[in-house]
Scaffold this motif. Sequence first.
Motif, PDB file in Angstrom:
ATOM      1  N   ALA A 132       9.003   2.226  12.145  1.00 25.83           N
ATOM      2  CA  ALA A 132       7.947   1.479  12.841  1.00 25.83           C
ATOM      3  C   ALA A 132       6.676   2.303  12.980  1.00 25.83           C
ATOM      4  CB  ALA A 132       8.442   1.046  14.217  1.00 25.83           C
ATOM      5  N   SER A 133       6.840   3.632  13.085  1.00 27.12           N
ATOM      6  CA  SER A 133       5.683   4.500  13.302  1.00 27.12           C
ATOM      7  C   SER A 133       4.974   4.921  12.020  1.00 27.12           C
ATOM      8  CB  SER A 133       6.120   5.750  14.063  1.00 27.12           C
ATOM      9  OG  SER A 133       7.175   6.399  13.381  1.00 27.12           O
ATOM     10  N   ASP A 134       5.508   4.569  10.845  1.00 28.24           N
ATOM     11  CA  ASP A 134       4.828   4.915   9.596  1.00 28.24           C
ATOM     12  C   ASP A 134       3.463   4.232   9.557  1.00 28.24           C
ATOM     13  OD1 ASP A 134       7.136   6.230   9.015  1.00 28.24           O
ATOM     14  OD2 ASP A 134       7.771   4.917   7.374  1.00 28.24           O
ATOM     15  N   PHE A 135       2.482   4.912   8.984  1.00 25.02           N
ATOM     16  CA  PHE A 135       1.118   4.373   9.011  1.00 25.02           C
ATOM     17  C   PHE A 135       0.502   4.386   7.614  1.00 25.02           C
ATOM     18  CE2 PHE A 135       1.038   8.863  10.118  1.00 25.02           C
ATOM     19  CZ  PHE A 135       0.074   9.390   9.275  1.00 25.02           C
ATOM     20  N   ALA A 136      -0.517   3.546   7.449  1.00 26.94           N
ATOM     21  CA  ALA A 136      -1.104   3.321   6.131  1.00 26.94           C
ATOM     22  C   ALA A 136      -2.007   4.473   5.709  1.00 26.94           C
ATOM     23  CB  ALA A 136      -1.906   2.023   6.128  1.00 26.94           C
ATOM     24  N   LEU A 137      -1.787   4.926   4.477  1.00 29.94           N
ATOM     25  CA  LEU A 137      -2.686   5.880   3.834  1.00 29.94           C
ATOM     26  C   LEU A 137      -3.645   5.166   2.893  1.00 29.94           C
ATOM     27  CD1 LEU A 137      -0.032   8.611   2.941  1.00 29.94           C
ATOM     28  CD2 LEU A 137      -1.690   8.696   4.817  1.00 29.94           C
ATOM     29  N   TRP A 138      -3.140   4.110   2.254  1.00 30.43           N
ATOM     30  CA  TRP A 138      -3.969   3.302   1.345  1.00 30.43           C
ATOM     31  C   TRP A 138      -3.493   1.852   1.443  1.00 30.43           C
ATOM     32  CZ3 TRP A 138      -8.239   4.735  -1.341  1.00 30.43           C
ATOM     33  CH2 TRP A 138      -8.764   3.812  -2.258  1.00 30.43           C
ATOM     34  N   ASN A 149      -1.881  11.332  13.797  1.00 26.41           N
ATOM     35  CA  ASN A 149      -1.685  11.039  12.375  1.00 26.41           C
ATOM     36  C   ASN A 149      -2.542  11.929  11.485  1.00 26.41           C
ATOM     37  OD1 ASN A 149       0.134   9.140  13.176  1.00 26.41           O
ATOM     38  ND2 ASN A 149      -1.193   7.377  12.815  1.00 26.41           N
ATOM     39  N   GLU A 150      -3.698  12.330  11.971  1.00 26.09           N
ATOM     40  CA  GLU A 150      -4.489  13.326  11.230  1.00 26.09           C
ATOM     41  C   GLU A 150      -3.683  14.618  11.054  1.00 26.09           C
ATOM     42  OE1 GLU A 150      -8.701  14.246  11.895  1.00 26.09           O
ATOM     43  OE2 GLU A 150      -8.627  12.697  13.454  1.00 26.09           O
ATOM     44  N   ILE A 151      -3.063  15.059  12.146  1.00 20.42           N
ATOM     45  CA  ILE A 151      -2.246  16.272  12.073  1.00 20.42           C
ATOM     46  C   ILE A 151      -1.138  16.101  11.040  1.00 20.42           C
ATOM     47  CG2 ILE A 151      -0.525  17.630  13.340  1.00 20.42           C
ATOM     48  CD1 ILE A 151      -2.238  17.307  15.837  1.00 20.42           C
ATOM     49  N   ALA A 152      -0.450  14.973  11.088  1.00 20.47           N
ATOM     50  CA  ALA A 152       0.665  14.732  10.169  1.00 20.47           C
ATOM     51  C   ALA A 152       0.201  14.790   8.720  1.00 20.47           C
ATOM     52  CB  ALA A 152       1.299  13.374  10.478  1.00 20.47           C
ATOM     53  N   GLY A 187       0.802  -1.208   0.000  1.00 20.02           N
ATOM     54  CA  GLY A 187       0.000   0.000   0.000  1.00 20.02           C
ATOM     55  C   GLY A 187       0.837   1.261   0.000  1.00 20.02           C
ATOM     56  N   VAL A 188       0.205   2.345   0.414  1.00 14.91           N
ATOM     57  CA  VAL A 188       0.870   3.647   0.495  1.00 14.91           C
ATOM     58  C   VAL A 188       1.003   4.012   1.970  1.00 14.91           C
ATOM     59  CG1 VAL A 188       0.832   6.052  -0.241  1.00 14.91           C
ATOM     60  CG2 VAL A 188      -0.255   4.303  -1.668  1.00 14.91           C
ATOM     61  N   TRP A 189       2.211   4.470   2.360  1.00 15.00           N
ATOM     62  CA  TRP A 189       2.501   4.746   3.760  1.00 15.00           C
ATOM     63  C   TRP A 189       2.927   6.199   3.960  1.00 15.00           C
ATOM     64  CZ3 TRP A 189       1.835   0.712   7.202  1.00 15.00           C
ATOM     65  CH2 TRP A 189       1.681  -0.560   6.630  1.00 15.00           C
ATOM     66  N   PHE A 190       2.543   6.759   5.070  1.00 14.01           N
ATOM     67  CA  PHE A 190       3.045   8.073   5.478  1.00 14.01           C
ATOM     68  C   PHE A 190       4.365   7.876   6.200  1.00 14.01           C
ATOM     69  CE2 PHE A 190       3.733  11.629   8.283  1.00 14.01           C
ATOM     70  CZ  PHE A 190       3.369  12.717   7.509  1.00 14.01           C
ATOM     71  N   GLU A 191       5.378   8.660   5.828  1.00 13.16           N
ATOM     72  CA  GLU A 191       6.687   8.560   6.475  1.00 13.16           C
ATOM     73  C   GLU A 191       6.762   9.585   7.605  1.00 13.16           C
ATOM     74  OE1 GLU A 191      11.438   8.287   5.463  1.00 13.16           O
ATOM     75  OE2 GLU A 191      10.060   8.965   3.906  1.00 13.16           O
ATOM     76  N   THR A 192       6.650   9.107   8.828  1.00 11.69           N
ATOM     77  CA  THR A 192       6.602  10.007   9.982  1.00 11.69           C
ATOM     78  C   THR A 192       7.895  10.803  10.157  1.00 11.69           C
ATOM     79  OG1 THR A 192       7.239   8.120  11.359  1.00 11.69           O
ATOM     80  CG2 THR A 192       4.898   8.655  11.246  1.00 11.69           C
ATOM     81  N   ALA A 193       9.034  10.219   9.739  1.00 10.21           N
ATOM     82  CA  ALA A 193      10.307  10.927   9.889  1.00 10.21           C
ATOM     83  C   ALA A 193      10.394  12.158   8.998  1.00 10.21           C
ATOM     84  CB  ALA A 193      11.467   9.978   9.572  1.00 10.21           C
ATOM     85  N   MET A 206       8.264  14.509   8.916  1.00  9.20           N
ATOM     86  CA  MET A 206       7.624  15.637   9.603  1.00  9.20           C
ATOM     87  C   MET A 206       8.441  15.960  10.855  1.00  9.20           C
ATOM     88  SD  MET A 206       3.736  15.981  11.070  1.00  9.20           S
ATOM     89  CE  MET A 206       3.126  17.546  11.702  1.00  9.20           C
ATOM     90  N   ALA A 207       9.019  17.146  10.882  1.00 10.41           N
ATOM     91  CA  ALA A 207       9.950  17.506  11.952  1.00 10.41           C
ATOM     92  C   ALA A 207       9.318  17.453  13.335  1.00 10.41           C
ATOM     93  CB  ALA A 207      10.523  18.893  11.683  1.00 10.41           C
ATOM     94  N   ASP A 208       8.054  17.866  13.450  1.00 12.86           N
ATOM     95  CA  ASP A 208       7.426  17.912  14.775  1.00 12.86           C
ATOM     96  C   ASP A 208       6.352  16.846  14.951  1.00 12.86           C
ATOM     97  OD1 ASP A 208       5.698  19.055  12.988  1.00 12.86           O
ATOM     98  OD2 ASP A 208       5.264  20.835  14.190  1.00 12.86           O
ATOM     99  N   TYR A 209       6.515  15.706  14.277  1.00 10.20           N
ATOM    100  CA  TYR A 209       5.562  14.602  14.477  1.00 10.20           C
ATOM    101  C   TYR A 209       5.567  14.198  15.956  1.00 10.20           C
ATOM    102  CZ  TYR A 209       3.236  10.096  14.194  1.00 10.20           C
ATOM    103  OH  TYR A 209       2.356   9.045  14.388  1.00 10.20           O
ATOM    104  N   GLY A 210       4.376  14.058  16.514  1.00  9.61           N
ATOM    105  CA  GLY A 210       4.239  13.700  17.925  1.00  9.61           C
ATOM    106  C   GLY A 210       3.937  14.875  18.833  1.00  9.61           C
ATOM    107  N   LYS A 211       3.729  16.067  18.251  1.00  2.00           N
ATOM    108  CA  LYS A 211       3.559  17.262  19.086  1.00  2.00           C
ATOM    109  C   LYS A 211       2.260  17.251  19.887  1.00  2.00           C
ATOM    110  CE  LYS A 211       1.778  19.935  15.127  1.00  2.00           C
ATOM    111  NZ  LYS A 211       2.053  21.109  14.259  1.00  2.00           N
ATOM    112  N   LEU A 212       1.234  16.537  19.418  1.00  2.50           N
ATOM    113  CA  LEU A 212      -0.027  16.494  20.159  1.00  2.50           C
ATOM    114  C   LEU A 212       0.077  15.561  21.362  1.00  2.50           C
ATOM    115  CD1 LEU A 212      -3.045  17.293  20.368  1.00  2.50           C
ATOM    116  CD2 LEU A 212      -3.555  15.289  18.946  1.00  2.50           C
ATOM    117  N   SER A 213       0.588  14.371  21.157  1.00  2.00           N
ATOM    118  CA  SER A 213       0.656  13.370  22.213  1.00  2.00           C
ATOM    119  C   SER A 213       1.915  13.469  23.046  1.00  2.00           C
ATOM    120  CB  SER A 213       0.578  11.966  21.608  1.00  2.00           C
ATOM    121  OG  SER A 213       1.680  11.722  20.755  1.00  2.00           O
TER     122      SER A 213
END
Length: 461
Positions: free
Chosen positions: A180-186, A242-245, A143-149, A151-158
């Motif tokens: 490991a933290s990348d998540f599915a977009l599709w 992940n919505e924010i990202a 599928g398609v994955w979002f690369e969390t790395a 985004m410089a400030d990924y994790g700012k909410l939690s």
Amino acid sequence: MTLMLHNSLTREKQPFVPMDAARVTLYVCGPTVYNYAHIGNYRPAVAFDVLFRLLRRIYGADHVVYARNITDIEDKIITRALEEGVAIEAITGTYADAYHDDLTALNVLAPTIEPWATGHLADMVAMISALIERGHAYVTQSGVWFETASMADYGKLSGRRLDDNEAGARVEVREEKRNASDFALWKFAKPDEPEDAVFESPWGRGRPGWHIECSAMAQKHLGETIDIHGGGIDLQFPHHENEIAQSECAHGAPLANYWLHNGFLDMAGEKMSKSLGNVVLLKDLRETWPGEVIRFALLSGHYRAPLDWTEDLLSQAKTTLDRLYGALRRVWAEEGAEPRETGVFEALEDDLNTPKALAELARLASEANTAADRQDIEAMAEARANLIDAGALLGLLQSEPSAWEQRGNADENARIDALVKARETARANRDFAEADRIRDQLAGEGIDIMDGPGGSTWRRV
């Protein structure tokens, strides 16, 4: 006083200042419709319903746009449809209807917009395409994955760092993922999946990830940046993070200026959840308790704090509502006064302080009883107006007192009406033995008869 809200993003209580007072925007994550919802699922619906009512009071009903979504694309829905051997729509339609029926019982207002995920696939594809083009997403064999790395400030909410996101229940781990933290977009379709759960995309047939659904629906209906985003604390990570990202990396602007999260419902000190097997379904609670009692119980604790769900909590809510409606009944005949702004409004302006608001509502009921004791017609009219108006902010006291006190099926109420009438006739004929017999019979059934100058009325106790 200014409306103050605790912003999970800044971790402090702040004055609420909308971007445009003529169009205040609110988005709240709705249900995934694959089963009946438990009572914990309704805490955000009720808490943010109070916020919706308050915003409408402050800015005007026509100036608040509230979107609460329906998630009708999700793995659990597919599993349920396969288990029952029915189409996806049969599952989502059944449980969405049940959800709406429960909300009606809880006196939750309909949102301005209720987007369904299946109606926004093109919006999701457009957002995923933008993320790929900007270097925030990549395609693999699954599928398609979002690369969390990326985004410089990924994790700012939690407050989570990338190296905190190791393998676990909320993080999907695959060898093909870069982090490991990348998540599915599709997600690409598997060979054995039903056709009605598979959709077309530029990358291959499949379905969107859960997080992209809310990002796309919020942007479609409310804009790139919204005023308030709400939901349960369990959604803060990973869903809201992940919505924010997705949203911020896709369009380069904040997703929401204020983030609000409600606390868990607890059962015997444990979070209520299907995985723990300690859930209480609202549809089952409604067989014993009126919806307004359940709503009152949900509002009895501050929305951000955990709330221990017990039979005692419901009993206390029922007793208090009986007293409130009893006070309202005593001033019900008096109309004509304009309500004043009460302490209920002030309490809600302080980060939706519903325990304080309910205490203020009880104080207004005391004012009503005092006015009734004195037979002060002007004060009774004002007390009636204040109770109804303040109750409306909380979604309470919106029934006639007689409807609350005489709730039950029509045939049963008609039988009680006939007995009360027969007792009045017996009293008029000075047949006090028969009048007392009827009173005792009804008392044994939990029916209290109230005699007054205008005749006799009754209520369930």
